[in-house]
Design a protein around this motif. Structure first.
Motif, short mmCIF file in Angstrom:
data_model
loop_
_atom_site.label_atom_id
_atom_site.label_comp_id
_atom_site.label_asym_id
_atom_site.label_seq_id
_atom_site.Cartn_x
_atom_site.Cartn_y
_atom_site.Cartn_z
N TYR A 15 0.83 -1.20 0.00
CA TYR A 15 0.00 0.00 0.00
C TYR A 15 0.87 1.26 0.00
CZ TYR A 15 1.06 -1.38 4.79
OH TYR A 15 1.70 -1.81 5.92
N PRO A 16 0.30 2.42 -0.32
CA PRO A 16 1.08 3.67 -0.32
C PRO A 16 1.74 3.90 1.03
CG PRO A 16 -1.06 4.02 -1.35
CD PRO A 16 -1.10 2.65 -0.77
N GLY A 17 3.03 4.22 1.00
CA GLY A 17 3.78 4.45 2.23
C GLY A 17 4.39 3.21 2.82
N GLY A 18 4.09 2.04 2.26
CA GLY A 18 4.65 0.80 2.78
C GLY A 18 6.13 0.66 2.45
N ASP A 19 6.80 -0.14 3.25
CA ASP A 19 8.23 -0.38 3.07
C ASP A 19 8.42 -1.64 2.24
OD1 ASP A 19 10.93 -0.88 3.22
OD2 ASP A 19 11.02 -1.01 5.40
N PRO A 20 8.94 -1.53 1.04
CA PRO A 20 9.09 -2.74 0.20
C PRO A 20 10.07 -3.75 0.76
CG PRO A 20 10.16 -0.84 -0.81
CD PRO A 20 9.38 -0.31 0.35
N GLY A 21 10.90 -3.36 1.70
CA GLY A 21 11.85 -4.29 2.27
C GLY A 21 11.37 -4.98 3.52
#
Length: 861
Positions: free
Chosen positions: A359-365
């Motif tokens: 989702y927007p603002g999420g951390d892809p790592g």
């Protein structure tokens, strides 16, 4: 000389006393006063020495005393009667047994459990809630199987340095000296549960069984010789260690917990659970393990297994702030579920997708345990109405096609287990005044108890708290290095007749332990007022790694140490269940001042209310929905103030004003008989109005009726006929996601319906609005696409507020092949009004229109 091995020598009881072992090993004694009284009668002094622990008592009493009691027919008769009562409690039909086709069993997973101080496997509210959940389930006959970990050092014990800094110790627990038994196979060999770790390592656990009334609680423990490579420390302490250590704990809880449930059910012929309840994200890997079972043992593909798992899974979130959620590096999770640990039907990429913050603002790592919990559960809830709202906002990004109010996270407000938290003096009063069976439904009868009697019991509880506080403060000062000669002042610490305000909880910053210190001079005037003194009893632990929280504790203690106020404020170290059971009932007022809306529920105030205490709280958590103006006081909040320092200043001032002008005034306003009649009116109202609401029994009934039963029905539909429903839903979901871009709402119009036969063309209150939509659905069938009118009041930006939903009916196809939908909505409110139309996917096995997170709006929306 230090012993190299420890073992527990069990007492061999004379035959007439043998039921004492059965009574000690079932934790029902922790909330059953007659059983506790029986153990106390064995040796009252020893009972105090062992801190009310029946197992330790049986190992500490001399055999001569047991021989004496075995010859006492009155005592042996009492033992037999108490044991018979337990057996009746364990076997008789309860509320649940009168339901029509409820779940055969429910598995309840939690990282901590607060059953009793004797079994210190909890750190705070999450664990206490889990313990109360199991106890209430037992009382109601709900067939729950609890699952957790056994931490050999539990949570830490708190003490203080001379300058008030928190110190921690981790006493070693001996499971053989606790009310636990090992889960063993038919051959008597202890059951072993194994999970895989990277580099071909294995983590092995034994399983301990704690019997919580009718509810078995399975606790996994890695402190065994098979884990010589360091795995013994995985269950060393609650919420401790490196990220990898925490990941191992959560894999053991989720994956190992499922395997422990399977072993327990096979050994005891217990029905397999139909519903799996994940209490917070820590146990989320249980869903991954169930998917693995279905792919390897039932031949399902991943998507079908996921559909089957989701149908019977419930996720409860207790976390109102993103920082409170467990996150792991995606690479760390991949390392633990890939390589030699990969299951052919459960690709590691699919596991990583479950915890991805897409989702927007999420951390892809990051791999987010709460996000995984929500994706693995068809049903989810917060733990108060306000927390449900916060959760829908917080996790709304997982359902991008829907506004926050429609995010499929409901709420069930927490409750507390009355017989654990109501003080024995209160129980004694109610039974004496209203009869021996009055505790079954005491609240509606409180009006029959006189003002004088209510006030007398409140004064007795306060006096008992003062005695206990003096003892604990004295012991704390000795531990801080003071000499007995300089502690004479403690004999006058607190006044048994003064207004006593309590505050006790964990010490994260948002709970604002030190808000009361904002204006120290004003607080000092309140504490030292000669005519209307106020006194404070405070407790709380900061997490060992939270130096900020420790500084807050130290700041409070340094103030409490000041000579001018130290007789009016007491900080009690090492807050635990045993302390809470005397602290909460003895306080006239229970204070809670979190930063709204960051308190998920906050059940300590419920426990105070059950003992006749009044709440003084920010309207957060449960108090936001149940404060009625007569059951306590609501501290005004400065919600619109962005500067946190200024906000604290304003809310602290409001707190001081309430204490000085409202709380103290009502407490010290006495009639000719010396009774604070208006205060007692509030106590009586609190008991009658809040009492039935705050019970864990009400909470568990809500879970059964609103979530467990629907989940069981969904699960049955998914698994019937060789998982045909799950396979169908998986294929359908894949197909719908692929084809959904073809769905488009191409035209919407509306005409007013007549009101009262007037035939008016304008929309009028009480009339209707006929809405028509032309929708392109591509290769999907009309019954796979539901079209809805969304309508209600609008703000200045034409945003719908508190929108209502109405289904539009498929009425045919136009000349261009577009599907026509129509329906009439009622105009029941005057003023600015708006509407729109949307399309959502439909399948009979979905739990809500929002489940897939797909919605199509008109292009202009």
């Amino acid at each position: 000389m230090k012993a190299i091995r420890r073992l527990t020598v069990r007492t061999v009881l004379p035959e007439p006393l043998s039921p004492l072992t059965e009574l000690a090993m079932n934790l029902r004694w922790s909330w059953h006063e007659p059983t506790r009284a029986l153990f106390e009668a064995i040796d009252p002094d020893r009972w105090e020495e062992v801190h009310h622990d029946p197992v330790r008592l049986l190992g500490a009493v001399h055999t001569e005393r047991f021989a004496q009691l075995a010859a006492d027919e009155r005592f042996t008769g009492r033992v037999a009667q108490t044991a018979a009562d337990l057996r009746n409690y364990l076997t008789r039909p309860m509320w649940y047994q009168n339901l029509i086709d409820p779940p055969k069993a429910v598995a309840y997973f939690s990282p901590e459990y607060g059953i009793t101080a004797v079994l210190p496997q909890y750190s705070g509210g999450l664990g206490i809630l889990a313990g109360d959940h199991l106890k209430a389930a037992s009382d109601l006959g709900v067939p729950i199987i609890g699952v957790g970990l056994l931490y050999k050092r539990g949570y830490f014990r708190q003490s203080l340095s001379r300058d008030g800094w928190q110190l921690e110790t981790y006493p070693l627990l001996d499971p053989d000296n606790l009310p636990l038994t090992k889960l063993r196979g038919a051959d008597g060999v202890a059951v072993r549960i194994t999970i895989g770790l990277p580099e071909l390592r294995e983590l092995v656990a034994q399983v301990w069984l704690a019997q919580v009334g009718r509810v078995p609680l399975l606790l996994l423990d890695t402190d065994i010789e098979e884990n010589a490579d360091g795995g013994r420390e995985v269950t060393d302490r609650l919420y401790g260690g490196s990220p990898e250590h925490r990941l191992h704990q959560e894999m053991l809880l989720g994956i190992g917990g499922i395997r422990a449930v399977r072993a327990y059910c096979a050994l005891t012929s217990t029905p397999e659970p139909e519903v799996y309840h994940t209490n917070e994200g820590h146990a989320g890997f249980l869903g991954v393990e169930r998917i693995r079972e279905l792919t390897e043992e039932r031949g399902l593909d991943f998507d079908s297994a996921l559909a089957a798992v989701r149908a019977g899974t419930l996720f409860t979130t207790h976390t109102p702030v993103p920082a409170g959620i467990d996150r792991f590096a995606r690479d760390l999770v991949a390392e633990h579920f890939g390589g030699n640990n990969t299951s052919p039907g459960v690709p590691v990429e699919r596991i990583l997708d479950l915890g991805a913050e897409t989702y927007p603002g999420g951390d892809p790592g990051s791999f987010n345990m709460a996000v995984m919990g929500l994706r693995l559960a068809q049903r989810a809830n917060g733990v108060s109405l306000l927390h449900g709202e916060v959760s829908r906002e917080m996790f709304g990004g997982l359902w991008p096609g829907f506004d926050a109010p429609e995010v499929p996270i409901t709420s069930i407000t927490n409750g507390v287990h009355a017989m654990t938290w109501v003080h024995p003096l209160v129980v004694e009063l109610i039974e004496r005044e209203l009869g021996p069976d009055a505790m079954r439904a005491p609240f509606e009868s409180v009006g029959r108890i006189s003002d004088k009697t209510i006030w007398e019991i409140r004064c007795r509880l306060r006096a008992e708290l003062v005695r206990e506080a003096r003892r604990r403060v004295y012991e704390s000062w000795l531990a801080r290095g003071a000499s007995a000669a300089e502690l004479g002042w403690i004999s006058s610490l607190l006044d048994p007749q003064a207004l006593t305000i309590g505050f006790a909880r964990r010490v994260p910053s948002y709970k604002r332990l030190t808000l009361m210190l904002r204006d120290r001079e004003r607080l000092t005037r309140l504490l030292t007022n000669e005519e209307r003194p106020v006194q404070l009893v405070i407790a709380g632990k900061a997490h060992p790694a939270d130096d900020g929280g420790k500084r807050l504790v130290q700041e409070l203690i340094r103030f409490a140490d000041e000579i001018r106020v130290r007789h009016r404020i007491a900080f009690l170290p090492n807050y635990d269940m045993a302390m809470a059971q005397s602290l909460l009932p003895g306080c006239d007022v229970w204070l809670n001042n979190p930063l709204r809306p960051l308190e998920a529920c906050g059940t300590s105030g419920m426990k105070s209310a059950l003992n006749g205490g009044l709440n003084l709280s920010i309207k957060d958590g449960w108090w936001d929905e149940w404060f009625d103006g007569e059951n306590g006081w609501a501290i005004p909040t400065a919600d619109g103030v962005d500067d946190p320092d200024r906000r604290d200043e304003l809310e602290a001032a409001a707190l001081y004003d309430l204490i000085e002008h409202s709380v103290a005034g009502r407490f010290y306003d006495r009639d000719s008989a010396g009774l604070p009649t208006r205060w007692i009116e509030m106590v009586r109202h609190t008991l009658t109005s809040l009492g039935p609401k705050v019970l864990a029994g009400r909470m568990v009934q809500d879970y059964v009726e609103r979530l467990y039963e629907p989940a069981a029905h969904s699960s049955r539909a998914a698994v019937a006929e060789g998982y045909a429903g799950a396979r169908e839903l998986a294929v359908w979901s894949t197909r719908v996601r692929k084809l959904w871009p073809q769905v488009a709402i191409e035209h919407v119009d509306a005409t007013a319906e007549p009101n009262g036969g007037e035939g008016a063309a304008a929309a009028r209150l009480g009339g209707g609005l006929r809405i028509r939509a032309l929708v392109e659905i591509g290769e999907l069938a009309p019954d796979e696409v539901h079209v809805q009118a969304v309508f209600g009041r609008v703000d200045e930006d034409d945003q719908l507020r508190s929108a209502s939903i109405a289904a539009l009916v498929h009425v045919g196809v136009d000349d261009l092949g577009r599907n026509r939908y129509e329906g009439v909505i009622s105009l029941e409110q005057s003023g600015p009004f708006g509407y729109t139309v949307r399309a959502v996917p439909y399948h009979r096995l979905l739990s809500s229109p929002a489940e897939m997170g797909l919605a199509t709006l008109p292009h202009s929306s």
